[in-house]
Write a protein that holds these residues in place. Structure first.
Motif, PDB file in Angstrom:
ATOM      1  N   CYS A   1     158.430 103.332 148.471  1.00 54.64           N
ATOM      2  CA  CYS A   1     157.185 103.984 148.896  1.00 54.64           C
ATOM      3  C   CYS A   1     156.188 102.956 149.410  1.00 54.64           C
ATOM      4  O   CYS A   1     156.392 101.756 149.296  1.00 54.64           O
ATOM      5  CB  CYS A   1     156.585 104.859 147.778  1.00 54.64           C
ATOM      6  SG  CYS A   1     155.566 103.981 146.601  1.00 54.64           S
TER       7      CYS A   1
ATOM      8  N   TYR B   1     162.027  93.210 144.079  1.00 55.83           N
ATOM      9  CA  TYR B   1     162.671  93.631 145.324  1.00 55.83           C
ATOM     10  C   TYR B   1     163.600  92.517 145.793  1.00 55.83           C
ATOM     11  O   TYR B   1     163.714  91.478 145.149  1.00 55.83           O
ATOM     12  CB  TYR B   1     161.598  93.926 146.385  1.00 55.83           C
ATOM     13  CG  TYR B   1     160.557  94.888 145.883  1.00 55.83           C
ATOM     14  CD1 TYR B   1     160.768  96.256 145.926  1.00 55.83           C
ATOM     15  CD2 TYR B   1     159.373  94.416 145.326  1.00 55.83           C
ATOM     16  CE1 TYR B   1     159.827  97.142 145.451  1.00 55.83           C
ATOM     17  CE2 TYR B   1     158.414  95.295 144.837  1.00 55.83           C
ATOM     18  CZ  TYR B   1     158.650  96.651 144.902  1.00 55.83           C
ATOM     19  OH  TYR B   1     157.718  97.525 144.417  1.00 55.83           O
TER      20      TYR B   1
ATOM     21  N   CYS C   1     155.049 100.069 147.284  1.00 53.16           N
ATOM     22  CA  CYS C   1     155.974  98.925 147.199  1.00 53.16           C
ATOM     23  C   CYS C   1     155.607  97.903 148.266  1.00 53.16           C
ATOM     24  O   CYS C   1     155.507  96.704 147.990  1.00 53.16           O
ATOM     25  CB  CYS C   1     157.412  99.351 147.470  1.00 53.16           C
ATOM     26  SG  CYS C   1     158.180 100.464 146.314  1.00 53.16           S
TER      27      CYS C   1
HETATM   28 MO1  9UX Z   1     156.241 103.705 144.785  1.00 49.70          MO
HETATM   29 MO2  9UX Z   1     157.566 101.170 144.795  1.00 49.70          MO
HETATM   30  O1  9UX Z   1     155.859 105.119 143.505  1.00 49.70           O
HETATM   31  O2  9UX Z   1     158.018  99.867 143.480  1.00 49.70           O
HETATM   32  S1  9UX Z   1     155.472 101.587 144.255  1.00 49.70           S
HETATM   33  S2  9UX Z   1     158.428 103.282 144.572  1.00 49.70           S
END
Ligand code: 9UX
Length: 72
Positions: free
Chosen positions: A14, A66, A17
């Motif tokens: 999202c 990530y 991220c």
């Molecule tokens: Mo969004 Mo990303 O709810 O680590 S911040 S998936």
């Protein structure tokens, strides 16, 4: 002196991220500008190579949860 590195970023789902990675990279010493594109799954970073390296950036992204692969 400024260099530019480009990375493929994995694991982003999202917009928050992407923002998290962008903020994290921009906070690093030697990084002058970092942008993350969620749709393209890329990060572009301008940096001072005498202060910070692409390897440091990859480690930073991994620490945030990530993946990063340098494009070349
Ligand atoms: Mo969004 Mo990303 O709810 O680590 S911040 S998936």
């Amino acid at each position: 002196v400024s260099e530019k590195a480009e990375f493929t970023i994995t694991g982003m789902t999202c917009a928050a991220c992407a923002n998290r990675i962008e903020k994290g990279l921009n906070k690093m010493d030697g990084v002058t500008a970092a942008t993350v594109n969620l749709a393209l799954e890329t990060a572009t970073v301008e940096y001072n190579p005498s202060v910070v390296s692409p390897k440091d950036m990859i480690e930073k992204v991994e620490k945030l949860g990530y993946g990063a692969i340098e494009k070349r």
